[in-house]
Scaffold this motif. Structure first.
Motif, PDB file in Angstrom:
ATOM      1  N   ALA A  93       0.842  -1.194   0.000  1.00  0.00           N
ATOM      2  CA  ALA A  93       0.000   0.000   0.000  1.00  0.00           C
ATOM      3  C   ALA A  93       0.877   1.244   0.000  1.00  0.00           C
ATOM      4  O   ALA A  93       1.950   1.256   0.595  1.00  0.00           O
ATOM      5  CB  ALA A  93      -0.919   0.005   1.225  1.00  0.00           C
ATOM      6  N   ALA A  94       0.408   2.263  -0.676  1.00  0.00           N
ATOM      7  CA  ALA A  94       1.076   3.566  -0.692  1.00  0.00           C
ATOM      8  C   ALA A  94       0.000   4.638  -0.714  1.00  0.00           C
ATOM      9  O   ALA A  94      -0.994   4.503  -1.427  1.00  0.00           O
ATOM     10  CB  ALA A  94       1.980   3.684  -1.919  1.00  0.00           C
ATOM     11  N   LEU A  95       0.227   5.689   0.042  1.00  0.00           N
ATOM     12  CA  LEU A  95      -0.742   6.781   0.124  1.00  0.00           C
ATOM     13  C   LEU A  95      -0.128   8.088  -0.348  1.00  0.00           C
ATOM     14  O   LEU A  95       1.062   8.332  -0.148  1.00  0.00           O
ATOM     15  CB  LEU A  95      -1.217   6.971   1.571  1.00  0.00           C
ATOM     16  CG  LEU A  95      -1.939   5.798   2.213  1.00  0.00           C
ATOM     17  CD1 LEU A  95      -2.248   6.116   3.663  1.00  0.00           C
ATOM     18  CD2 LEU A  95      -3.204   5.441   1.446  1.00  0.00           C
ATOM     19  N   VAL A  96      -0.971   8.933  -0.933  1.00  0.00           N
ATOM     20  CA  VAL A  96      -0.529  10.279  -1.267  1.00  0.00           C
ATOM     21  C   VAL A  96      -0.280  11.008   0.055  1.00  0.00           C
ATOM     22  O   VAL A  96      -0.878  10.692   1.088  1.00  0.00           O
ATOM     23  CB  VAL A  96      -1.554  11.039  -2.141  1.00  0.00           C
ATOM     24  CG1 VAL A  96      -1.786  10.327  -3.463  1.00  0.00           C
ATOM     25  CG2 VAL A  96      -2.859  11.254  -1.408  1.00  0.00           C
ATOM     26  N   GLU A  97       0.605  11.961   0.024  1.00  0.00           N
ATOM     27  CA  GLU A  97       1.023  12.642   1.251  1.00  0.00           C
ATOM     28  C   GLU A  97      -0.152  13.221   2.038  1.00  0.00           C
ATOM     29  O   GLU A  97      -0.192  13.131   3.266  1.00  0.00           O
ATOM     30  CB  GLU A  97       2.023  13.751   0.907  1.00  0.00           C
ATOM     31  CG  GLU A  97       2.639  14.382   2.120  1.00  0.00           C
ATOM     32  CD  GLU A  97       3.765  15.337   1.787  1.00  0.00           C
ATOM     33  OE1 GLU A  97       4.220  16.029   2.719  1.00  0.00           O
ATOM     34  OE2 GLU A  97       4.201  15.400   0.621  1.00  0.00           O
ATOM     35  N   GLU A  98      -1.119  13.804   1.365  1.00  0.00           N
ATOM     36  CA  GLU A  98      -2.255  14.443   2.038  1.00  0.00           C
ATOM     37  C   GLU A  98      -3.131  13.454   2.807  1.00  0.00           C
ATOM     38  O   GLU A  98      -3.920  13.859   3.664  1.00  0.00           O
ATOM     39  CB  GLU A  98      -3.129  15.200   1.022  1.00  0.00           C
ATOM     40  CG  GLU A  98      -2.418  16.311   0.280  1.00  0.00           C
ATOM     41  CD  GLU A  98      -1.536  15.811  -0.871  1.00  0.00           C
ATOM     42  OE1 GLU A  98      -0.588  16.533  -1.217  1.00  0.00           O
ATOM     43  OE2 GLU A  98      -1.771  14.711  -1.401  1.00  0.00           O
ATOM     44  N   SER A  99      -3.014  12.176   2.528  1.00  0.00           N
ATOM     45  CA  SER A  99      -3.855  11.167   3.177  1.00  0.00           C
ATOM     46  C   SER A  99      -3.176  10.470   4.351  1.00  0.00           C
ATOM     47  O   SER A  99      -3.810   9.708   5.064  1.00  0.00           O
ATOM     48  CB  SER A  99      -4.285  10.116   2.151  1.00  0.00           C
ATOM     49  OG  SER A  99      -5.088  10.706   1.168  1.00  0.00           O
ATOM     50  N   ARG A 100      -1.913  10.727   4.533  1.00  0.00           N
ATOM     51  CA  ARG A 100      -1.165  10.065   5.602  1.00  0.00           C
ATOM     52  C   ARG A 100      -1.522  10.660   6.963  1.00  0.00           C
ATOM     53  O   ARG A 100      -1.781  11.843   7.088  1.00  0.00           O
ATOM     54  CB  ARG A 100       0.336  10.184   5.353  1.00  0.00           C
ATOM     55  CG  ARG A 100       0.751   9.513   4.059  1.00  0.00           C
ATOM     56  CD  ARG A 100       2.212   9.732   3.750  1.00  0.00           C
ATOM     57  NE  ARG A 100       2.434   9.501   2.321  1.00  0.00           N
ATOM     58  CZ  ARG A 100       3.392  10.054   1.614  1.00  0.00           C
ATOM     59  NH1 ARG A 100       4.266  10.862   2.183  1.00  0.00           N
ATOM     60  NH2 ARG A 100       3.504   9.794   0.329  1.00  0.00           N
TER      61      ARG A 100
END
Length: 183
Positions: A93-100
């Motif tokens: 899994a990888a998230l965009v910075e704004e969702s972390r």
């Protein structure tokens, strides 16, 4: 065929051609690349990977790979597949910075665990997390992942191999139901 999955806030759906720029942006992020254990690739290479997802992974049903959305906004990427890293299925899994840091990762991994148990009939899944990735290691601990061992690369970097029961009971003396190569 990669199904659409839903959690309270997230929709995991197969990538569509119009998702290419979001995919390229995510995999072009230096932090995402670092935590995924890969070098930052040129944009053309990332676009080629995206085309491979559409034209190879999905058409040949090689494994499950999703774009992750919340309220119509692209928030990340997820995969569940057999890899050479572990003896079983690996959650990626990888998230965009704004969702972390907003509980998105927790919800995403829980959704993937439910899918692994209910659909793939898996009793456990693995995760490979960089030893310096404190946020992902904390999330793994919170979710109940257990440390299996450290994997040390030739360059000395350490990756933590984690395992998590899916909650799917396994009868004594049996293996999980076989899964076709379509997943």
């Amino acid at each position: 065929m990669t199904p659409i999955l839903r959690t309270d806030r997230l929709i995991l759906s197969p990538y569509r051609p119009e998702d290419e720029d979001a995919f390229v942006s995510l995999l072009g992020d230096e932090g995402v690349c670092r935590w995924m254990g890969q070098e930052r690739a040129p944009e053309e290479e990332i676009r080629a990977i995206f085309q491979s997802i559409l034209n190879e992974v999905y058409t040949k049903n090689l494994f499950d790979i999703w774009a992750v959305w919340s309220d119509g906004v692209f928030v990340g990427h997820a995969e569940l597949k057999k890899t050479g890293n572990v003896d079983g299925y690996e959650v990626i899994a990888a998230l965009v910075e704004e969702s972390r840091g907003k509980g998105v990762g927790n919800e995403l991994i829980r959704g993937l665990l439910h899918y692994a148990a209910d659909t793939l009939q898996l009793t456990e899944v693995y995760g490979m997390v960089g030893a310096e990735n404190a946020a992902s290691l904390a999330l793994g601990k919170k979710l109940g992942f257990a440390h299996v061992r450290d994997v040390v690369a030739e360059d000395g970097t350490v990756t933590k191999m984690l395992v998590m029961p899916t909650g799917k009971p396994q009868s004594p003396g049996t293996n999980p139901a076989p899964v076709s190569s379509a997943h």
